[in-house]
Motif scaffolding. Structure first.
Motif, PDB file in Angstrom:
ATOM      1  N   GLY A  47       0.829  -1.197   0.051  1.00  0.00           N
ATOM      2  CA  GLY A  47      -0.134  -0.072  -0.072  1.00  0.00           C
ATOM      3  C   GLY A  47       0.898   1.148   0.097  1.00  0.00           C
ATOM      4  O   GLY A  47       0.366   2.481  -0.240  1.00  0.00           O
ATOM      5  N   GLU A  48       1.949   1.123   0.209  1.00  0.00           N
ATOM      6  CA  GLU A  48       3.097   2.351   0.299  1.00  0.00           C
ATOM      7  C   GLU A  48       3.282   2.751  -1.271  1.00  0.00           C
ATOM      8  O   GLU A  48       3.413   1.930  -2.113  1.00  0.00           O
ATOM      9  N   ASN A  49       3.374   3.935  -1.559  1.00  0.00           N
ATOM     10  CA  ASN A  49       3.731   4.686  -2.768  1.00  0.00           C
ATOM     11  C   ASN A  49       5.296   4.656  -2.717  1.00  0.00           C
ATOM     12  O   ASN A  49       5.685   5.371  -1.896  1.00  0.00           O
ATOM     13  N   VAL A  50       6.033   4.347  -3.580  1.00  0.00           N
ATOM     14  CA  VAL A  50       7.666   4.098  -3.434  1.00  0.00           C
ATOM     15  C   VAL A  50       8.039   4.692  -4.955  1.00  0.00           C
ATOM     16  O   VAL A  50       7.717   4.186  -5.856  1.00  0.00           O
ATOM     17  N   GLY A  51       9.002   5.780  -4.816  1.00  0.00           N
ATOM     18  CA  GLY A  51       9.251   6.372  -6.023  1.00  0.00           C
ATOM     19  C   GLY A  51      10.378   5.476  -6.642  1.00  0.00           C
ATOM     20  O   GLY A  51      11.266   4.899  -5.982  1.00  0.00           O
ATOM     21  N   LEU A  52      10.483   5.539  -7.886  1.00  0.00           N
ATOM     22  CA  LEU A  52      11.721   4.961  -8.398  1.00  0.00           C
ATOM     23  C   LEU A  52      12.240   5.910  -9.738  1.00  0.00           C
ATOM     24  O   LEU A  52      11.379   6.249 -10.724  1.00  0.00           O
ATOM     25  N   ALA A 153       0.723   0.693  -9.860  1.00  0.00           N
ATOM     26  CA  ALA A 153       1.552   2.043 -10.225  1.00  0.00           C
ATOM     27  C   ALA A 153       0.712   3.383 -10.342  1.00  0.00           C
ATOM     28  O   ALA A 153      -0.294   3.272 -10.596  1.00  0.00           O
ATOM     29  N   ILE A 154       1.400   4.453  -9.837  1.00  0.00           N
ATOM     30  CA  ILE A 154       0.994   5.956 -10.216  1.00  0.00           C
ATOM     31  C   ILE A 154       1.839   6.634 -11.279  1.00  0.00           C
ATOM     32  O   ILE A 154       2.914   6.601 -10.963  1.00  0.00           O
ATOM     33  N   ILE A 155       1.391   6.824 -12.706  1.00  0.00           N
ATOM     34  CA  ILE A 155       1.873   7.307 -13.670  1.00  0.00           C
ATOM     35  C   ILE A 155       1.563   8.850 -13.701  1.00  0.00           C
ATOM     36  O   ILE A 155       0.489   9.114 -13.947  1.00  0.00           O
ATOM     37  N   TYR A 156       2.637   9.562 -13.373  1.00  0.00           N
ATOM     38  CA  TYR A 156       2.382  11.216 -13.476  1.00  0.00           C
ATOM     39  C   TYR A 156       2.491  11.641 -14.982  1.00  0.00           C
ATOM     40  O   TYR A 156       3.274  11.389 -15.461  1.00  0.00           O
ATOM     41  N   THR A 160       1.070  18.862 -19.395  1.00  0.00           N
ATOM     42  CA  THR A 160       1.044  19.739 -20.671  1.00  0.00           C
ATOM     43  C   THR A 160       0.115  20.710 -20.363  1.00  0.00           C
ATOM     44  O   THR A 160       0.200  21.922 -20.667  1.00  0.00           O
ATOM     45  N   THR A 161      -0.844  20.603 -19.394  1.00  0.00           N
ATOM     46  CA  THR A 161      -1.711  21.545 -18.698  1.00  0.00           C
ATOM     47  C   THR A 161      -1.794  21.569 -17.312  1.00  0.00           C
ATOM     48  O   THR A 161      -2.059  20.709 -16.675  1.00  0.00           O
ATOM     49  N   GLY A 162      -1.319  22.502 -16.465  1.00  0.00           N
ATOM     50  CA  GLY A 162      -1.205  22.505 -15.013  1.00  0.00           C
ATOM     51  C   GLY A 162      -0.222  21.350 -14.530  1.00  0.00           C
ATOM     52  O   GLY A 162       0.657  21.181 -15.173  1.00  0.00           O
ATOM     53  N   SER A 163      -0.312  21.278 -13.295  1.00  0.00           N
ATOM     54  CA  SER A 163       0.293  20.209 -12.580  1.00  0.00           C
ATOM     55  C   SER A 163       0.319  18.886 -13.111  1.00  0.00           C
ATOM     56  O   SER A 163      -0.986  18.472 -13.442  1.00  0.00           O
ATOM     57  N   PRO A 164       1.345  17.982 -13.012  1.00  0.00           N
ATOM     58  CA  PRO A 164       0.883  16.707 -13.290  1.00  0.00           C
ATOM     59  C   PRO A 164       0.067  15.955 -12.466  1.00  0.00           C
ATOM     60  O   PRO A 164      -0.140  16.293 -11.268  1.00  0.00           O
ATOM     61  N   LYS A 165      -0.860  15.036 -13.145  1.00  0.00           N
ATOM     62  CA  LYS A 165      -1.706  14.205 -12.302  1.00  0.00           C
ATOM     63  C   LYS A 165      -1.243  12.845 -12.076  1.00  0.00           C
ATOM     64  O   LYS A 165      -0.802  12.409 -13.139  1.00  0.00           O
ATOM     65  N   GLY A 166      -1.557  12.152 -11.266  1.00  0.00           N
ATOM     66  CA  GLY A 166      -0.926  10.645 -11.062  1.00  0.00           C
ATOM     67  C   GLY A 166      -2.155   9.607 -11.446  1.00  0.00           C
ATOM     68  O   GLY A 166      -3.206   9.584 -10.833  1.00  0.00           O
ATOM     69  N   ALA A 167      -1.968   8.985 -12.627  1.00  0.00           N
ATOM     70  CA  ALA A 167      -3.065   8.159 -13.067  1.00  0.00           C
ATOM     71  C   ALA A 167      -2.652   7.024 -12.178  1.00  0.00           C
ATOM     72  O   ALA A 167      -1.807   6.194 -12.416  1.00  0.00           O
ATOM     73  N   MET A 168      -3.668   6.379 -11.612  1.00  0.00           N
ATOM     74  CA  MET A 168      -3.624   5.088 -10.731  1.00  0.00           C
ATOM     75  C   MET A 168      -3.827   4.014 -11.580  1.00  0.00           C
ATOM     76  O   MET A 168      -4.857   3.856 -12.099  1.00  0.00           O
ATOM     77  N   MET A 351      -7.797   3.264 -16.264  1.00  0.00           N
ATOM     78  CA  MET A 351      -7.302   3.508 -14.843  1.00  0.00           C
ATOM     79  C   MET A 351      -8.475   3.580 -14.011  1.00  0.00           C
ATOM     80  O   MET A 351      -9.456   3.672 -14.296  1.00  0.00           O
ATOM     81  N   GLN A 352      -8.070   3.471 -12.614  1.00  0.00           N
ATOM     82  CA  GLN A 352      -8.884   3.693 -11.502  1.00  0.00           C
ATOM     83  C   GLN A 352      -9.543   5.253 -11.409  1.00  0.00           C
ATOM     84  O   GLN A 352     -10.582   5.413 -11.058  1.00  0.00           O
ATOM     85  N   GLY A 353      -8.345   6.251 -11.510  1.00  0.00           N
ATOM     86  CA  GLY A 353      -8.719   7.458 -11.407  1.00  0.00           C
ATOM     87  C   GLY A 353      -7.352   8.359 -11.272  1.00  0.00           C
ATOM     88  O   GLY A 353      -6.436   7.627 -11.521  1.00  0.00           O
ATOM     89  N   TYR A 354      -7.339   9.629 -10.869  1.00  0.00           N
ATOM     90  CA  TYR A 354      -6.157  10.188 -10.478  1.00  0.00           C
ATOM     91  C   TYR A 354      -5.940   9.982  -9.154  1.00  0.00           C
ATOM     92  O   TYR A 354      -6.993  10.582  -8.450  1.00  0.00           O
ATOM     93  N   PHE A 355      -4.726  10.052  -8.521  1.00  0.00           N
ATOM     94  CA  PHE A 355      -4.669  10.053  -7.228  1.00  0.00           C
ATOM     95  C   PHE A 355      -4.826  11.225  -6.496  1.00  0.00           C
ATOM     96  O   PHE A 355      -4.368  12.268  -6.596  1.00  0.00           O
ATOM     97  N   ASN A 356      -5.771  11.234  -5.309  1.00  0.00           N
ATOM     98  CA  ASN A 356      -6.309  12.011  -4.627  1.00  0.00           C
ATOM     99  C   ASN A 356      -6.854  13.456  -5.490  1.00  0.00           C
ATOM    100  O   ASN A 356      -6.779  14.494  -4.710  1.00  0.00           O
TER     101      ASN A 356
END
Length: 491
Positions: A47-52, A153-156, A160-168, A351-356
């Motif tokens: 359940g933890e989000n880990v950066g790579l 995975a969360i793919i940011y 291209t418009t505004g801040s990146p969004k994390g696709a879950m 995707m499930q949606g954008y993270f948060n």
């Protein structure tokens, strides 16, 4: 099936990584187990989000598979990002750990942005040698409460418009996309697949890595794209399948020799629209047609691909098996063939949606359909043709102008090797088109001649008011031209 189960598909003695790094599937499995044990001992939990944060390498694959096999969620980061951009993602994803090839100087920026959670950096070269001894105790098997619909995975997005969004994306999203893609492109265990596009990006990860593992094929990993080195690797390691972006094929056409691609079976292009001129010149020189496809991170990413048996120029092909794809109007209703509307997608790889981001998720996902923001039409045979991004549409005096239509014509004009068209503000017409052009070396630009050429092929209101000659167009790591940057420069 979970994503990490894909490393079990090849026979233990067959090649998983070919070329400079020769690694069998058995060795791949052993390495992932060692990384998995180390990460668990380091505190990584389900359940933890880990950066790579890493360039292309076997270690990227080991880390990714080890993280997700623990039930944790991997967040691949673009290695070109500045400290401020990295910290935005670290903070947005609420990371506690970041796995990286080199220690990143992000602490000052973390403090400045007020992120209270300490971030531990696990530096691969620092712990890699210790893994050889296998000193970490065995990690427990994955929690049985987790299922393939758990986040993987969360793919940011590129922002291209505004801040990146994390696709879950879930395990099932990614595996289903690889399985559907396999039905369109018949890769087998005898193939050697080139992975030169960045692994942090969905295109390379799903097509060049996950699909290859699913098929038990070999993967030749290159850290980055360099034309001469890439051609040498294709020949030396007997690559049979290549995934690339239009600027890459444009360069390879100009510097390669006809026999350089003699052993290649399939070439796939994505990430941006493939100009017909580039596709035709490549086919004329090497005798192989590039198969253009289409996708987006939110769909894991592949949505459509040209059939091997019958590709069409300028088309992104047909929908992958198991995906529902249609073109809709502003009312959400399907449009007849030949009518331009927005592409929407439904199926197991969405995707499930954008993270948060519940509001943004609800806007993108409506009644089970993913609204892509891409404008296209479908022909009578079921092939889709992307016209442009909805946000790139230019409206001049109430008339719609699709930049890609103009760009295709500019690409076919002698001496022009790259072109990008954007809309700029105009007091009388609301917007007008402006073209940014890259010329081949030694060519001069004759504005009058270009305007006459365009006038013979498109309506007068579509012709750019300005033509700006530049040495290069701004691009991201996958080769997509950044119109956002051009608009900022024009603004």
């Amino acid at each position: 099936m979970f994503v990490h189960d894909l490393i079990l598909q090849g026979t233990k003695d067959s090649r998983a990584f070919a070329g400079k790094d020769n690694v069998s599937y058995g060795q791949l499995q052993e390495q992932v187990e060692k990384y998995r044990n180390y990460f668990y001992a380091s505190g990584i939990r389900a359940g933890e989000n880990v950066g790579l944060f890493s360039r292309n390498s076997p270690e990227f694959v080991y880390c990714y598979m080890a993280i997700v096999s623990l039930g944790a969620v991997v967040v691949p980061l673009n290695f070109q990002l500045a400290a401020r951009e990295i910290v935005f993602i670290v903070k947005d994803a609420k990371m506690k750990r970041l796995i990286t090839m080199e220690r990143l100087a992000i602490d000052p920026e973390l403090n400045q942005q007020g992120y209270q959670q300490p971030v531990t950096q696990l530096v691969i070269p620092d712990f890699k040698q210790g893994l050889a001894q296998g000193s970490s105790p065995a990690a427990p098997v994955m929690d049985t409460s987790l299922d393939p619909n758990s986040p993987c995975a969360i793919i940011y997005t590129s922002g291209t418009t505004g801040s990146p969004k994390g696709a879950m994306l879930t395990h099932n999203n990614l595996v289903a996309n690889a399985q559907a893609f396999r039905k369109m492109l018949p890769v087998t265990s005898t193939d050697n697949v080139l992975c030169v596009l960045p692994m942090y990006h969905c295109f390379a990860w799903t097509c060049a890595v996950l699909n290859s593992l699913l098929c038990g094929a070999a993967i030749t990993i290159l850290e980055a794209f360099a034309p001469k080195e890439t051609i040498a690797a294709i020949k030396d390691y007997q690559v049979t399948v290549i995934y690339g972006v239009p600027p890459m094929y444009n360069l390879l056409t100009r510097i390669g020799e006809p026999d350089d691609f003699a052993g290649v079976k399939y070439l796939v292009s994505g990430g941006a629209s493939l100009p017909e001129k580039v596709a035709q010149q490549f086919a004329d020189k090497y005798g192989i047609k590039i198969l253009e496809g289409y996708g987006l991170s939110e769909a894991s990413p592949v949505v459509a691909l040209n059939p091997v048996q019958k590709p069409k120029y300028c088309s992104i092909g047909k929908a992958l098996p198991g995906l529902d794809v249609k073109v809709v109007g502003s009312d959400g209703q399907a449009l007849p063939p030949g009518v331009v509307g927005e592409i929407v997608v439904r199926g197991p790889s969405v995707m499930q949606g954008y993270f948060n981001l519940p509001a943004e998720s609800a806007n993108a996902l409506r009644d089970g359909w993913l609204y892509t923001g891409d404008l296209a039409y479908q022909d009578a045979e079921g092939y889709f043709f992307v016209v442009d991004r909805l946000k790139d549409l230019i409206i001049s005096n109430g008339e719609n102008i699709y930049p890609r239509e103009i760009e295709e014509l500019l690409y076919s004009y002698p001496g022009i090797i790259e072109a990008s068209v954007i809309g700029v503000a105009d007091e009388l017409r609301g917007q007008v088109a402006r073209a940014y052009i890259v010329l081949t070396e030694g060519h001069s630009f004759d504005k009058k001649a270009v305007r006459e050429y365009l006038q013979a092929n498109i309506a007068a209101y579509k012709i750019p008011r300005d033509f700006i000659i530049v040495d290069a167009l701004p691009k991201n790591q996958t080769g997509k031209i950044l119109k956002r940057v051009l608009r900022e420069q024009a603004g």
